[in-house]
Design an enzyme around this catalytic site. Structure first.
Site, PDB file in Angstrom:
ATOM      1  N   CYS A 151      70.563 -64.837  -4.674  1.00 35.54           N
ATOM      2  CA  CYS A 151      69.614 -63.983  -4.328  1.00 35.54           C
ATOM      3  C   CYS A 151      69.936 -63.414  -3.151  1.00 35.54           C
ATOM      4  O   CYS A 151      70.969 -63.036  -2.888  1.00 35.54           O
ATOM      5  CB  CYS A 151      68.248 -65.060  -4.208  1.00 35.54           C
ATOM      6  N   THR A 152      68.839 -63.313  -2.105  1.00 36.69           N
ATOM      7  CA  THR A 152      69.054 -62.557  -0.676  1.00 36.69           C
ATOM      8  C   THR A 152      70.017 -63.542   0.168  1.00 36.69           C
ATOM      9  O   THR A 152      70.445 -62.990   1.187  1.00 36.69           O
ATOM     10  CB  THR A 152      67.847 -62.607  -0.063  1.00 36.69           C
TER      11      THR A 152
END
Lengths: 275, 275
Positions: A151-152
């Site tokens: 993800c981030t």
């Protein structure tokens, strides 16, 4: 229990000399308790190993980003999994989950087989701004056998200079930011480029970890862990990508994260040089 | 940090009178820290609610069983998520993850919208043998709007008498045990029967939670959370079920869990009457 923690923190401060040895950052990091009585301990020797795995945790991160991969990596018999935080105090993750670190940036092994960092929302932006966090990632990432994000978490690797010149992915809403960090954006659920391993949003960490386990252990072990996890997904809805979700839902989610994307883009200007 | 915890435990005992008020079980349970600055807080009012969700945690449980569902349930704006344990001390889950409870059996809200319990290996068997744990499940389960389990968490619901007469599922290797607890075994990834909601092994908790969120909140919210999670799974291997995995891998996993199945079958004889 938060209140108890606060009291404990006060007591710990008052009684600092008494507990100094326990808090000694030079002391070797402890591995979280493992279960000697687990029915799953009887895995064949051919499936054993001794990887050192550091999972970075930070305030307000998204727990599933790393707990998905943790299932697969943690099942690797003999591997030492550490949940590594800036400080020894419990980490408030998103939505009420509190994780206690088993190592700090100071006590984490210097040479990791896997350095893994997950994402989040404002917590990830705060971590991107935190010099100690970025220093830690840059240091361990410069030597780790695998430098991984879900993800981030890729934005944190990017901020540490670890993705410059590498093909990489991230959460769909943030993928276009990767080039701001000098990475080559790839529109895939997982990307392996040399020793950089990046997964897309949140749940992609599970597919990603299963692929990573195949690189670390025998194929039949990876198959066994997938079977133990009963990982034969069957989502009851089909809104997992911008192509599949109704346009108004995509727009709403884009609106929700718009200022996150903007803040991360500004931070990318101060990202570290390549490691 | 385990050593620090042990020291803290000793200090807490010595200084019990000083900290008694903090440990008062009558005190209202605290919700884990939530992030007031999260970019995701700006969800529309139509997506809000106020469910009370109790996620039961216990020693050596499998974290992914509940952290998968936690992603979806925790994203429900306004919901109060508690990680509920027998005692306030940190819970050593499988493979090095240490979770700090936000509530105990004493402080957990009496009436829950969702009571969720996950599975594990020897930890689950130990919890099945623990009268306080089974009492807690039987009590909260008798009133909760949704009584839910993932993986071998169903054996805990069964032990508490909560599955008698209900259609239910569990991890594939344990599904046949359900009838020992008076349940009707269903060979599905998730089963909803009246207010009983059971998921299959580990990763099934994610599919299951997405379906549960649809029952609690508007459809477009569930779609938005699936999109936020980028939940469009694409496993790199296809060994998630006994039908898909190579037979020798299935046999090996069956061997690994054989004594777990046997121990649970014996325990089922002392399962509680229907709740």
């Amino acid at each position: 229990m938060k209140d108890i923690n606060r009291r404990q923190a006060v007591l710990m401060t008052l009684l600092a000399p008494v507990v100094a040895s326990a808090a000694d950052p030079q002391k070797e990091a402890k591995v979280g308790d493992t279960d000697p009585g687990s029915y799953l301990n009887k895995m064949p020797a051919a499936w054993s190993g001794s990887e050192k795995i550091g999972i970075v945790i930070y305030e307000h991160m998204t727990p599933l980003d790393v707990i998905g991969p943790h299932y697969f990596l943690g099942r690797m018999r003999g591997a030492q999994v550490q949940f590594v935080a800036r400080d020894p105090s419990p980490v408030n993750c998103e939505n009420g989950l509190v994780i206690e670190p088993t190592a700090t940036f100071d006590t984490c092994p210097k040479d990791l087989d896997v350095l893994l960092v997950g994402g989040g929302s404002s917590g990830t932006v705060a971590a991107m701004r935190d010099t100690r966090t970025i220093d830690f990632l840059a240091d361990r990432g410069s030597r780790a056998k695998w430098v991984a994000s879900v993800c981030t978490g890729s934005l944190l690797l990017g901020q540490a200079g670890l993705l410059r010149g590498y093909r990489a992915t991230s959460h769909w809403a943030f993928r276009s930011l990767l080039k701001d960090f000098g990475a080559i954006e790839v529109d895939e659920r997982m990307v392996f480029d040399r020793n950089r391993a990046t997964g897309a949003g949140v749940s992609a960490g599970i597919d990603f970890a299963l692929a990573l386990v195949q690189k670390l252990r025998p194929l039949d072990f990876a198959q066994a862990v997938q079977l133990l996890a009963e990982y034969a997904p069957d989502p009851p809805l089909h809104s997992g990508t911008p192509d599949g979700a109704p346009p108004e839902v995509v727009n709403r989610v884009r609106d929700l994260v718009a200022s996150f994307v903007e803040d991360a883009r500004v931070l990318a200007r101060s990202a570290r040089p390549a490691r």
